[in-house]
Every structure is written in C-alpha cells, then in structure tokens.
Write a protein that holds these residues in place. Structure first.
Motif, PDB file in Angstrom:
ATOM      1  N   MET A 226     -41.106  12.685   3.718  1.00  0.00           N
ATOM      2  CA  MET A 226     -40.171  13.547   2.989  1.00  0.00           C
ATOM      3  C   MET A 226     -40.178  13.178   1.507  1.00  0.00           C
ATOM      4  SD  MET A 226     -36.064  13.906   3.667  1.00  0.00           S
ATOM      5  CE  MET A 226     -35.731  12.167   3.280  1.00  0.00           C
ATOM      6  N   TYR A 227     -40.310  14.204   0.662  1.00  0.00           N
ATOM      7  CA  TYR A 227     -40.171  13.997  -0.782  1.00  0.00           C
ATOM      8  C   TYR A 227     -39.530  15.238  -1.397  1.00  0.00           C
ATOM      9  CZ  TYR A 227     -41.129  13.357  -5.713  1.00  0.00           C
ATOM     10  OH  TYR A 227     -40.978  13.266  -7.076  1.00  0.00           O
ATOM     11  N   ASN A 228     -38.286  15.091  -1.833  1.00  0.00           N
ATOM     12  CA  ASN A 228     -37.537  16.181  -2.470  1.00  0.00           C
ATOM     13  C   ASN A 228     -37.572  17.454  -1.631  1.00  0.00           C
ATOM     14  OD1 ASN A 228     -36.837  14.508  -4.561  1.00  0.00           O
ATOM     15  ND2 ASN A 228     -38.237  15.392  -6.047  1.00  0.00           N
ATOM     16  N   ASP A 229     -37.170  17.305  -0.376  1.00  0.00           N
ATOM     17  CA  ASP A 229     -37.177  18.426   0.571  1.00  0.00           C
ATOM     18  C   ASP A 229     -35.762  18.827   0.975  1.00  0.00           C
ATOM     19  OD1 ASP A 229     -40.036  19.045   1.184  1.00  0.00           O
ATOM     20  OD2 ASP A 229     -40.085  16.923   1.692  1.00  0.00           O
ATOM     21  N   ARG A 230     -34.848  18.801   0.037  1.00  0.00           N
ATOM     22  CA  ARG A 230     -33.453  19.124   0.336  1.00  0.00           C
ATOM     23  C   ARG A 230     -33.282  20.504   0.981  1.00  0.00           C
ATOM     24  NH1 ARG A 230     -28.500  17.112  -1.383  1.00  0.00           N
ATOM     25  NH2 ARG A 230     -26.790  18.607  -1.209  1.00  0.00           N
ATOM     26  N   PRO A 231     -34.010  21.555   0.543  1.00  0.00           N
ATOM     27  CA  PRO A 231     -33.761  22.878   1.135  1.00  0.00           C
ATOM     28  C   PRO A 231     -34.125  22.973   2.617  1.00  0.00           C
ATOM     29  CG  PRO A 231     -34.884  23.096  -0.984  1.00  0.00           C
ATOM     30  CD  PRO A 231     -34.951  21.649  -0.597  1.00  0.00           C
TER      31      PRO A 231
ATOM     32  N   VAL B 228     -37.391   9.295  16.205  1.00  0.00           N
ATOM     33  CA  VAL B 228     -37.653  10.007  14.951  1.00  0.00           C
ATOM     34  C   VAL B 228     -37.590   9.027  13.793  1.00  0.00           C
ATOM     35  CG1 VAL B 228     -37.061  11.990  13.516  1.00  0.00           C
ATOM     36  CG2 VAL B 228     -36.503  12.015  15.960  1.00  0.00           C
ATOM     37  N   ILE B 229     -38.659   8.982  13.011  1.00  0.00           N
ATOM     38  CA  ILE B 229     -38.715   8.136  11.819  1.00  0.00           C
ATOM     39  C   ILE B 229     -38.921   9.036  10.612  1.00  0.00           C
ATOM     40  CG2 ILE B 229     -39.900   6.270  10.598  1.00  0.00           C
ATOM     41  CD1 ILE B 229     -40.506   6.550  14.291  1.00  0.00           C
ATOM     42  N   VAL B 230     -37.971   9.050   9.705  1.00  0.00           N
ATOM     43  CA  VAL B 230     -38.068   9.807   8.459  1.00  0.00           C
ATOM     44  C   VAL B 230     -38.368   8.825   7.339  1.00  0.00           C
ATOM     45  CG1 VAL B 230     -36.878  11.317   6.824  1.00  0.00           C
ATOM     46  CG2 VAL B 230     -36.437  11.543   9.282  1.00  0.00           C
ATOM     47  N   VAL B 231     -39.450   9.062   6.615  1.00  0.00           N
ATOM     48  CA  VAL B 231     -39.825   8.186   5.505  1.00  0.00           C
ATOM     49  C   VAL B 231     -39.565   8.944   4.209  1.00  0.00           C
ATOM     50  CG1 VAL B 231     -41.635   6.806   4.443  1.00  0.00           C
ATOM     51  CG2 VAL B 231     -41.584   7.091   6.933  1.00  0.00           C
ATOM     52  N   ASP B 232     -38.538   8.496   3.478  1.00  0.00           N
ATOM     53  CA  ASP B 232     -38.195   9.129   2.200  1.00  0.00           C
ATOM     54  C   ASP B 232     -39.024   8.497   1.090  1.00  0.00           C
ATOM     55  OD1 ASP B 232     -36.782  10.641   0.265  1.00  0.00           O
ATOM     56  OD2 ASP B 232     -35.644   8.844  -0.212  1.00  0.00           O
ATOM     57  N   ASP B 233     -39.870   9.307   0.471  1.00  0.00           N
ATOM     58  CA  ASP B 233     -40.837   8.820  -0.513  1.00  0.00           C
ATOM     59  C   ASP B 233     -40.244   8.838  -1.920  1.00  0.00           C
ATOM     60  OD1 ASP B 233     -43.249   7.838  -1.403  1.00  0.00           O
ATOM     61  OD2 ASP B 233     -44.295   9.764  -1.336  1.00  0.00           O
TER      62      ASP B 233
ATOM     63  N   ARG C 160     -36.446   4.222   3.423  1.00  0.00           N
ATOM     64  CA  ARG C 160     -36.439   4.640   2.019  1.00  0.00           C
ATOM     65  C   ARG C 160     -37.316   3.687   1.216  1.00  0.00           C
ATOM     66  NH1 ARG C 160     -30.366   6.646   0.507  1.00  0.00           N
ATOM     67  NH2 ARG C 160     -31.595   7.665  -1.128  1.00  0.00           N
ATOM     68  N   VAL C 161     -38.329   4.246   0.554  1.00  0.00           N
ATOM     69  CA  VAL C 161     -39.222   3.429  -0.267  1.00  0.00           C
ATOM     70  C   VAL C 161     -38.820   3.586  -1.733  1.00  0.00           C
ATOM     71  CG1 VAL C 161     -41.099   3.596   1.387  1.00  0.00           C
ATOM     72  CG2 VAL C 161     -40.964   5.244  -0.472  1.00  0.00           C
ATOM     73  N   ARG C 162     -39.115   2.571  -2.535  1.00  0.00           N
ATOM     74  CA  ARG C 162     -38.664   2.561  -3.931  1.00  0.00           C
ATOM     75  C   ARG C 162     -39.567   3.348  -4.856  1.00  0.00           C
ATOM     76  NH1 ARG C 162     -36.592  -3.646  -5.143  1.00  0.00           N
ATOM     77  NH2 ARG C 162     -34.937  -3.686  -3.553  1.00  0.00           N
ATOM     78  N   GLU C 163     -40.870   3.367  -4.568  1.00  0.00           N
ATOM     79  CA  GLU C 163     -41.814   4.059  -5.440  1.00  0.00           C
ATOM     80  C   GLU C 163     -42.567   5.126  -4.657  1.00  0.00           C
ATOM     81  OE1 GLU C 163     -44.437   1.397  -7.413  1.00  0.00           O
ATOM     82  OE2 GLU C 163     -42.830   0.222  -8.329  1.00  0.00           O
ATOM     83  N   ASN C 164     -42.755   6.271  -5.287  1.00  0.00           N
ATOM     84  CA  ASN C 164     -43.443   7.372  -4.639  1.00  0.00           C
ATOM     85  C   ASN C 164     -44.898   6.995  -4.368  1.00  0.00           C
ATOM     86  OD1 ASN C 164     -45.237  10.047  -5.105  1.00  0.00           O
ATOM     87  ND2 ASN C 164     -43.314  10.551  -4.086  1.00  0.00           N
ATOM     88  N   GLY C 165     -45.306   7.075  -3.106  1.00  0.00           N
ATOM     89  CA  GLY C 165     -46.657   6.675  -2.729  1.00  0.00           C
ATOM     90  C   GLY C 165     -47.505   7.808  -2.197  1.00  0.00           C
ATOM     91  N   GLY C 166     -46.921   9.009  -2.040  1.00  0.00           N
ATOM     92  CA  GLY C 166     -47.668  10.138  -1.520  1.00  0.00           C
ATOM     93  C   GLY C 166     -47.561  10.259  -0.009  1.00  0.00           C
ATOM     94  N   PRO C 167     -47.993  11.392   0.533  1.00  0.00           N
ATOM     95  CA  PRO C 167     -47.829  11.636   1.979  1.00  0.00           C
ATOM     96  C   PRO C 167     -48.604  10.669   2.859  1.00  0.00           C
ATOM     97  CG  PRO C 167     -49.155  13.358   0.944  1.00  0.00           C
ATOM     98  CD  PRO C 167     -48.562  12.548  -0.165  1.00  0.00           C
ATOM     99  N   GLY C 168     -49.778  10.212   2.400  1.00  0.00           N
ATOM    100  CA  GLY C 168     -50.537   9.263   3.213  1.00  0.00           C
ATOM    101  C   GLY C 168     -49.796   7.962   3.401  1.00  0.00           C
TER     102      GLY C 168
END
Length: 335
Positions: free
Chosen positions: A12-17, A36-41, A60-68
């Motif tokens: 998940m990255y900025n998927d509020r809608p 269910v595991i949600v990984v907030d990027d 929740r990760v601190r730095e954006n790492g991309g979908p991979g």
C-alpha cells in the motif's frame, strides 16, 4: 492440501480512496483460513490509519521502497503455504481465494495463478479511466492460459515456488513483476485465469498514463535483450505491429498541414493498427458503442506512441549505458 493457510499480502502506498474497500473484500472471502498482512510503504495520505481499523497485521516502513520491497516484507511476515498478492487499488470477488486454492489442488505443478480484473471499474470513471479498465481487462482475458508474465496485483503464488524464484528485485521500481515472473516461470508453470476475479481502480488521467507507458517500455528493453523474447501471453506479434503503426499514425499527423499525404499515411497507419489487434476494438464496440470506440482508438494510439517512444529511448540508453544493460542481472541479495 486441505485448507492450507493463505497469506494475503497487500502492498500500500497512498491508497486512501481504495484501501477500505480492498480490505473489506478480503474480509468477505468464502475461504476459511486467511491471514492478512498490509505493508504501508511510507504513505502520507492517512491510508495506514484506515487499514489499522481492519483485522490485519499492519507493517509500516519508514522509507518508500516500492512495490517489490513491500511484497518482500509481506512474504517475510507471512506464514501461509500460499501467498495471495492483492494491490490496494483492487478488490477481489468473495470466492477469489477459494478459487486460487482449488486451482493449486487441481494442478499441483502450478507455481502461480493470476486473476483478471472485471471490465467494470471499481468506481465510476471518466473516459480515460474507462479506456484503461477495458484495455486492461481485454488484454488479460485474451491471454488467459499459461503465461510467462506475472500479474501480482491479483494472484496467488505457492510459497515454495516463490522461494525457489527468489525475492523481488528491489532495485526495479516499474518492472519488478516481469523480472520475478520470468524467474518463477523458468521453474513452475503459471496460469492467468478468469476464475480469480476482482475490480480495479486505475489511472484516469492521460498524462500520467502516457508517462507510465513510456517508462515501462523503456525499462523493458534490457529485459527483452536478456531473454531474447517477449512475455508469453499478452505481448503478441500483432500487438507489436499495432503499437508501431499506432505510433506512426500519431507521428505523421502534425505533418498534415505541410503535406496532405501525411494525413493519408496517418489514416492508413491507424487503420493498420486497429486491424492488427481487431479483437480488442470489436470488444470495445460491443461494450460501449461507436462513440466511445472512437475515443478508445485515439487513446490507444497515444499510448502506442508512448510505448514506441519508450522503446526508442531504451534502445539508445542500452547502446550508451553498460549499467542499463545490466539492470536485470542479480546483484547479491535481491531482497
């Protein structure tokens, strides 16, 4: 296998809608054994707070790492024999996980089973969004069967097959799926099937869509050179011709005022582009009629132009940059 545990991994990255609908669709699955595991990027739009309101493990990760990187982290946290990847801008039909498990039971040799989003979008969309959803659906539906390309937005992978193929390459931000799927397909058959279904909310503005088509096309050039072939399934010879002719149609159009023959070249190229992928245009006409079919044809021509421009830029970069040529070579740990 009897009711194996299925781990649903949602990057998940900025998927509020969409994240609330996405996770509701997971809760509505008919299959009984799901984690269910949600990984907030490193999102910034508050979607993590929405996800936290669902019965999930939120990472929740601190730095954006991309979908991979997000998918890798989800797999590390998971325990299931089957990992079901679901992008946060998708919902899945209630039987999607049950169908994935049934497919693995019916076909023990399969390493992955990927789903096909519906022709109807998750939300009401403008014309660009409608174009994108119909094109996305048709290309996947027409490729149904064994594939070498991966569709990890909606699909399940055996854990054993995933570990054999290795982790997603986190250095790749736009093409990590094709790289991972190629490694997986070298060891295990992979199926693209409409038995696994969902609904997608995709790009609904033309400029970002064209930018994405250009970048992904450019980054595929070293992949094609390394593998010596296109991906089995969607990337057919007819579609390659359609892209080239669509790009020519758009490129010739501005020269029409200078020389009328350019208009004839543009029209002939556009006609050839449509004929090269005729099934797609027949599908759109059946679904939406002539007026939208005309819009779809123009939008597809623009996207084809971006694809051709991306390939040209990629070829130039491939010739000039050794680093670009080696971008798909493993460099130590991919995770």
């Amino acid at each position: 296998m009897s009711d194996p545990l299925v781990s649903v991994v949602v990057p998940m990255y900025n998927d509020r809608p969409t994240i609330d609908l996405c996770l509701r669709s997971v809760r509505e699955q008919t299959y009984p054994r799901i984690e269910v595991i949600v990984v907030d990027d490193a999102s910034t739009d508050g979607c993590a707070e929405i996800a936290a309101g669902h019965p999930v493990e939120l990472v929740r990760v601190r730095e954006n790492g991309g979908p991979g990187a997000s998918r890798n982290e989800g797999v590390r946290r998971s325990r299931g024999e089957i990992v079901f990847f679901l992008d946060a801008d998708l919902t899945m039909h209630p039987e999607a996980v049950a169908q994935a498990v049934a497919l693995f039971e019916e076909n023990p040799t399969y390493g992955a089973v990927f789903g096909i989003p519906d022709k109807e979008p998750l939300f009401e969309e403008g014309p660009v969004g409608q174009y994108r959803i119909l094109q996305y659906h048709y290309w996947r539906k027409s490729a149904e069967g064994l594939v070498s390309g991966g569709f990890y937005a909606l699909g399940a992978v055996r854990r054993s097959a995933f570990m054999e193929a290795g982790w997603f390459n986190t250095a790749l931000r736009q093409t990590e799926e094709i790289d991972h799927a190629e490694r997986l397909a070298a060891r295990w058959p992979m199926l693209l099937t409409s038995r696994i279904r969902g609904r997608l909310s995709d790009e609904n503005r033309m400029r970002p869509l064209l930018r994405k088509a250009f970048v992904r096309s450019r980054l595929r050039v070293p992949f094609y050179f390394d593998r010596g072939r296109a991906m089995q399934g969607m990337e057919t010879g007819g579609r390659a011709v359609a892209s080239a002719l669509g790009g020519l149609a758009v490129a010739a159009l501005p020269f029409g005022p200078l020389h009328p023959a350019a208009f004839a070249v543009s029209l002939a190229a556009l006609t050839g582009s449509v004929l090269a992928d005729l099934g797609q245009y027949r599908f759109v006409l059946r679904e939406r009629g002539l007026l939208f079919g005309a819009f779809f044809t123009g939008a597809q021509a623009l996207v084809n132009t971006a694809v051709v421009a991306g390939l040209a830029a990629g070829l130039a970069q491939y010739a000039a940059s050794a680093r670009f040529r080696r971008m798909y070579e493993p460099r130590g740990s991919l995770a």
